[in-house]
Design an enzyme around this catalytic site. Structure first.
Site: not given
Ligand code: CA2
Length: 143
Positions: A9-10, A17, A22, A73, A76, A79, A86, A97, A99-101, A106, A110
Site C-alpha cells: 500500500p501507498n 509526498r 522515499y 516490499n 505498511a 509491520h 503465511d 524483502e 524497504h526503500i527507507s 524510524r 516499524r
C-alpha cells in the site's frame, strides 16, 4: 529465471509526498527501472502493486508453481500482516524483502517485520537500488 515483484500500500504514491524519506521518483519510475534491469539481465519479471492485503495474499498464492523468486516490499503490511507471512510460507518461493527507507532507524511501530520471519534476505535504506540488489541476490541464491 522468473521473478515476481510485489509492492504494498501507498507505494503507488511515491514521489508525490515525503521525498525526504522515499525520494522524488515515482512508482512508474520504479517499474521502468526494474523492467529495464531485468531485460538487460535476461530475467523474466512481473510487477504487482496493491493497497489491499487480501489481493497481495491472492497474488502470492497465484505465484505457486509459476515463479522462481519473489521480491516484496509489503509497505505498511510489513509491520502488521501475518496473512502475508503465511501466504509466503504456503507457496515456499524464495523471497527477498525490500524497504526503500531505513526502517530500523524510524518509528518503533516499524521495527517489527513479519515477512522477515520468512525472507532469505532483507535490503533496507538503499532507495530503489534495494530492488535491484534483491533481484541480484535471488539470481545468485537460485543458481
Ligand atoms: O521504506 C519502505 O519501503 C516502506 O516499506 C514504505 C512504506 C512504510 O509504511 C514502511 O514502514 C516502509 C510506505 C510506502 C509509501 O508511503 C508513502 C507515504 C507518503 C508518501 C508517499 C508514499
Amino acid at each position: 529465471m522468473k521473478i515476481l515483484v510485489i509492492n504494498g500500500p501507498n507505494i503507488n504514491m511515491l514521489g508525490i509526498r515525503e521525498p525526504a524519506i522515499y525520494g522524488a521518483s515515482t512508482y512508474a519510475d520504479l517499474v521502468a527501472m526494474i523492467k529495464e534491469y531485468c531485460a538487460s539481465a535476461d530475467i523474466e519479471c512481473e510487477l504487482f502493486q496493491s493497497n489491499h492485503e487480501g489481493d497481495i495474499v491472492d497474488k502470492i498464492q497465484d505465484a505457486y508453481g509459476k515463479f522462481d523468486g519473489i521480491v516484496i516490499n509489503p509497505a505498511a503490511y510489513t509491520h502488521t500482516s501475518v496473512a502475508i507471512l503465511d501466504a509466503l510460507k504456503s507457496v515456499a518461493i524464495p523471497t527477498v524483502e525490500v524497504h526503500i527507507s531505513k526502517v530500523s532507524e524510524r518509528e518503533s511501530f516499524r521495527q517489527i517485520s513479519y515477512v522477515s520471519y520468512y525472507a532469505v534476505k532483507t535490503y533496507q535504506g538503499l532507495g530503489f537500488d534495494g530492488y535491484i540488489k534483491a533481484i541480484e541476490y535471488l539470481r545468485e541464491h537460485l543458481s
